[in-house]
Motif scaffolding. Structure first.
Motif, PDB file in Angstrom:
ATOM      1  N   GLN A  76       9.351 -15.488   2.699  1.00  0.00           N
ATOM      2  CA  GLN A  76       8.844 -14.747   3.853  1.00  0.00           C
ATOM      3  C   GLN A  76       7.639 -13.892   3.474  1.00  0.00           C
ATOM      4  N   ARG A  77       7.284 -13.886   2.230  1.00  0.00           N
ATOM      5  CA  ARG A  77       6.108 -13.199   1.692  1.00  0.00           C
ATOM      6  C   ARG A  77       6.202 -11.681   1.815  1.00  0.00           C
ATOM      7  N   THR A  78       7.422 -11.162   1.989  1.00  0.00           N
ATOM      8  CA  THR A  78       7.580  -9.719   2.077  1.00  0.00           C
ATOM      9  C   THR A  78       7.425  -9.046   0.713  1.00  0.00           C
ATOM     10  N   ALA A  79       7.405  -9.850  -0.367  1.00  0.00           N
ATOM     11  CA  ALA A  79       7.223  -9.273  -1.705  1.00  0.00           C
ATOM     12  C   ALA A  79       5.935  -8.451  -1.749  1.00  0.00           C
ATOM     13  N   LEU A  80       4.969  -8.901  -0.965  1.00  0.00           N
ATOM     14  CA  LEU A  80       3.685  -8.204  -0.876  1.00  0.00           C
ATOM     15  C   LEU A  80       3.885  -6.734  -0.489  1.00  0.00           C
ATOM     16  N   VAL A  81       4.762  -6.501   0.487  1.00  0.00           N
ATOM     17  CA  VAL A  81       5.034  -5.137   0.948  1.00  0.00           C
ATOM     18  C   VAL A  81       5.996  -4.452  -0.023  1.00  0.00           C
TER      19      VAL A  81
ATOM     20  N   TYR B  12      -2.539   1.655  -9.855  1.00  0.00           N
ATOM     21  CA  TYR B  12      -1.613   1.661  -8.716  1.00  0.00           C
ATOM     22  C   TYR B  12      -0.156   1.706  -9.170  1.00  0.00           C
TER      23      TYR B  12
ATOM     24  N   ARG C  50      -6.244  -7.037  -3.958  1.00  0.00           N
ATOM     25  CA  ARG C  50      -4.936  -7.284  -4.560  1.00  0.00           C
ATOM     26  C   ARG C  50      -4.880  -6.744  -5.993  1.00  0.00           C
TER      27      ARG C  50
ATOM     28  N   ARG D 166       8.446  -3.274 -10.466  1.00  0.00           N
ATOM     29  CA  ARG D 166       9.133  -4.408  -9.868  1.00  0.00           C
ATOM     30  C   ARG D 166      10.540  -4.626 -10.425  1.00  0.00           C
TER      31      ARG D 166
ATOM     32  N   LEU E 247      -1.054  -6.231  -7.355  1.00  0.00           N
ATOM     33  CA  LEU E 247      -0.337  -7.470  -7.054  1.00  0.00           C
ATOM     34  C   LEU E 247      -0.875  -8.626  -7.887  1.00  0.00           C
TER      35      LEU E 247
ATOM     36  N   GLU F 177       1.823 -13.188 -10.254  1.00  0.00           N
ATOM     37  CA  GLU F 177       0.951 -12.713  -9.198  1.00  0.00           C
ATOM     38  C   GLU F 177       1.724 -12.842  -7.896  1.00  0.00           C
ATOM     39  N   VAL F 178       1.779 -11.744  -7.128  1.00  0.00           N
ATOM     40  CA  VAL F 178       2.519 -11.769  -5.871  1.00  0.00           C
ATOM     41  C   VAL F 178       1.609 -12.278  -4.772  1.00  0.00           C
ATOM     42  N   LYS F 179       1.919 -13.477  -4.282  1.00  0.00           N
ATOM     43  CA  LYS F 179       1.038 -14.093  -3.276  1.00  0.00           C
ATOM     44  C   LYS F 179       1.492 -13.718  -1.876  1.00  0.00           C
TER      45      LYS F 179
ATOM     46  N   ALA G 109       2.513 -11.367   6.356  1.00  0.00           N
ATOM     47  CA  ALA G 109       3.501 -11.257   5.291  1.00  0.00           C
ATOM     48  C   ALA G 109       4.639 -10.329   5.707  1.00  0.00           C
TER      49      ALA G 109
ATOM     50  N   PHE H  67       6.632  -4.838  -3.192  1.00  0.00           N
ATOM     51  CA  PHE H  67       6.114  -4.445  -4.501  1.00  0.00           C
ATOM     52  C   PHE H  67       4.916  -3.507  -4.412  1.00  0.00           C
ATOM     53  N   THR H  68       4.424  -3.249  -3.199  1.00  0.00           N
ATOM     54  CA  THR H  68       3.406  -2.210  -3.099  1.00  0.00           C
ATOM     55  C   THR H  68       4.058  -0.870  -2.759  1.00  0.00           C
ATOM     56  N   LEU H  69       5.264  -0.901  -2.186  1.00  0.00           N
ATOM     57  CA  LEU H  69       5.961   0.365  -1.928  1.00  0.00           C
ATOM     58  C   LEU H  69       6.753   0.819  -3.152  1.00  0.00           C
ATOM     59  N   GLU H  70       7.110  -0.117  -4.012  1.00  0.00           N
ATOM     60  CA  GLU H  70       7.698   0.228  -5.315  1.00  0.00           C
ATOM     61  C   GLU H  70       7.086  -0.718  -6.336  1.00  0.00           C
ATOM     62  N   ALA H  71       6.095  -0.201  -7.053  1.00  0.00           N
ATOM     63  CA  ALA H  71       5.324  -1.063  -7.948  1.00  0.00           C
ATOM     64  C   ALA H  71       6.093  -1.397  -9.226  1.00  0.00           C
TER      65      ALA H  71
ATOM     66  N   PRO I 185       4.294   5.071  -4.071  1.00  0.00           N
ATOM     67  CA  PRO I 185       2.923   4.693  -3.708  1.00  0.00           C
ATOM     68  C   PRO I 185       2.642   4.715  -2.201  1.00  0.00           C
TER      69      PRO I 185
END
Lengths: 299, 275
Positions: free
Chosen positions: B110-115, A65, A45, B123, A50, B273-275, A83, B117-121, A71
């Protein structure tokens, strides 16, 4: 290429990561191994931006990152298969990814097919997916935009044996094309079979790292001879460590060739000469983490 | 799904991998970041591609249709156009902010923030895309409600013989639209601040009630409410004509309940922190 340089992550007094440094290189599969709570997920992470690191630096393809442009086209991530919005279909999840990364939407169909989801399954909502299906969807999502780096957290979780084998082939193939793969697992045998390099973590610290061959290398040479005492003395005088084996013979901390030459000079007849048993990653894993694992000395 | 690779050596790469790899995308990898319009496009789609999102909008339409039907039936449909307009705008102003809240909080629930914020960092760009997409939905919804109100009034005239009363200042249209959109922004801001669906929805709905309850008990709260209770400060928007003091009151309450939580929420989103 993934690089962690002295990364520390603290939550109050607790250090989830404590000075972690390692590299995952292109063209290789790097296995990230550790017991539960060792810090594997936290480290991944941190790499993905993250979780902010308390100190140290993590880079992907030579840059943090957060500074990667688009990305998804560089790095494919599967950090948590659960998730995903329970109310979206698998196909919709991939379509959103395709729009965002700007890749041809036909790739959605290609990837659905490639990870072994049927047309019908892809059109089902994610809440109705089994863990294995979620993993497959997650892998499809990670590969969607043709990245050059893959970061997968426990991707084999929930996959059936055929699925695990498929994943192994997929990751090897990806690395063979020049891609970088970092995957974590607690399935020791799985890591052993797929990884070129292994990084072992326990209690937030790297406890071992190296190529799989190095880490699995047999421990010395097993020798039995007509005169173990004489051969042993010759070896000791040559500065090589010797341990008698209860059932006969000796375990020598040197390559077979060294032992053979010593036997020749000491004029001792060799009855058996072979490299020590491969201890296997599992044993090494337990050795290295026995003082940090929750179960204490398991196995 | 299963493969037939024979595994001769566990750690050597086989020349032909047993699992098919996806086709490589020709050309260089992008060096430019994601355009903002693409982020907005995806956020719009995310509002509508789940049952929850679709049903929420359908529910709003049903409530509006209901209030219009009541006006249409009551007193032979004999109401001025301004009442029809209010009948469509008010329910929308109450419910549409939930769309804004969900646009933000569902990423966390729904915890989609994980995806995401990794596709567009970056935020904050994602957060602004959510604001933009929500406002676009809001503008379309307002236009839709105006059209419905107009149609209902016309129908009352044509079908029920009601007297036409189209008298309405142009600023009232703007005021009504502002009323809905400010409420929507209020919802988004609470969503960003709390990043938790139930908490944001409860805060959004309880706050106005809390103002009136407090105001009844304590005159200090009543006085403060004139400047800080958005329900009260936004009311004059429906007249389309605000005094200088009313503008100041509206501005103060919007600063307190929209600008401030939005700013703090943005700051938090870029740091948590994105959980």
């Amino acid at each position: 290429m993934i690089t962690l340089d002295n990364v520390t992550k603290r939550y109050g007094a607790f250090a989830a990561l404590d000075g972690v440094s390692f590299e995952a290189r292109p063209g290789r599969v790097t296995g990230f191994l550790g017991p539960n709570g060792a810090g594997k997920t936290t480290a991944m992470r941190v790499v993905a931006g993250l979780t902010p690191a308390t100190s140290g630096r993590a880079t992907v393809l030579g840059r943090p990152y957060a500074t990667l442009p688009n990305p998804g086209r560089h790095v494919g991530l599967l950090l948590d298969a659960s998730a995903q919005h329970a109310g979206r279909t698998g196909r919709e999840v991939l379509t959103l990814g395709a729009i965002l990364t700007g890749v041809d939407r036909r790739r959605v169909d290609e990837l659905v097919d490639l990870v072994g989801l049927t047309e019908k399954e892809a059109n089902r909502r994610v809440r109705n997916y089994s863990l294995g299906m979620r993993q497959r969807l997650g892998i499809a999502h990670a590969l969607l935009a043709d990245p050059e780096v893959l970061i997968l957290d426990e991707p084999a979780n929930g996959l059936d044996p055929a699925g695990i084998r498929w994943m192994r082939d997929l990751l090897k193939g990806f690395a063979a094309q020049g891609g970088t793969v970092l995957l974590s697992s607690h399935l020791l045998n799985e890591i052993e079979r797929v990884a070129d390099d292994i990084v072992v973590i326990g209690h937030g610290r790297i406890v071992a790292q190296g190529t799989t061959d190095e880490l699995l290398m047999g421990s010395g040479t097993v020798v039995r001879s007509s005169d173990d005492a004489g051969l042993g003395a010759a070896l000791v005088s040559a500065g090589v460590g010797v341990n008698p084996i209860a059932s006969g013979g000796m375990l020598v901390d040197a390559a077979p060739e060294v032992v053979g030459r010593a036997a020749l000079q000491a004029a001792v007849v060799l009855l058996e000469l072979r490299t020590g048993d491969q201890r296997g990653l599992e044993e090494m894993f337990f050795d290295l983490t026995s003082d940090t694992a929750r179960e204490g000395v398991a196995a | 799904m299963s493969t037939t690779t024979s595994e001769t050596s566990a750690r050597a790469h086989p020349p032909t991998a047993g699992a098919t790899l996806p086709a490589q995308i020709p050309g260089n990898r992008p060096t430019a970041g994601l355009p903002f319009t693409r982020l907005v496009h995806v956020e719009l789609r995310k509002m509508l591609d789940t049952r929850a999102g679709r049903w929420l909008l359908i529910a709003i339409a049903v409530v509006i249709a209901g209030t219009l039907t009541i006006l249409f039936v009551q007193d032979g449909g004999e109401h001025p156009f301004s009442e029809y307009l209010q009948a469509t705008t008010m329910p929308m102003a109450i419910l549409l902010p939930v769309v804004g809240i969900l646009a933000v909080t569902s990423e966390w629930s729904q915890r989609t923030a994980l995806v995401t914020f990794t596709l567009e960092a970056r935020r904050s760009r994602v957060a602004w895309a959510k604001v933009t997409a929500s406002l676009l939905v809001g503008v379309v919804a307002v236009a839709f409600s105006f059209a419905l109100g107009t149609a209902a009034h016309a129908a009352a005239i044509g079908l029920r013989g009601a007297t036409g009363d189209w008298e309405l200042a142009g600023t009232v249209w703007l005021g009504a639209a502002g009323y809905v959109l400010l409420g929507l922004l209020n919802g988004i801001a609470f969503g960003m601040l709390l990043r938790n669906t139930p908490a944001a929805i409860v805060l959004y709905f309880v706050l106005p009630t809390a103002w009136s309850a407090l105001g009844a008990l304590w005159s200090g709260a009543e006085k403060a409410g004139r400047w800080l209770d958005m329900n009260r400060t936004m009311e004059p928007l429906f007249t389309g004509d605000l005094s200088g003091e009313q503008w100041a009151q509206l501005g103060t309450s919007v600063a307190a309940w929209v600008a401030l939580p939005l700013a703090v929420g943005m700051w938090l989103i870029t740091r948590v922190e994105v959980k």
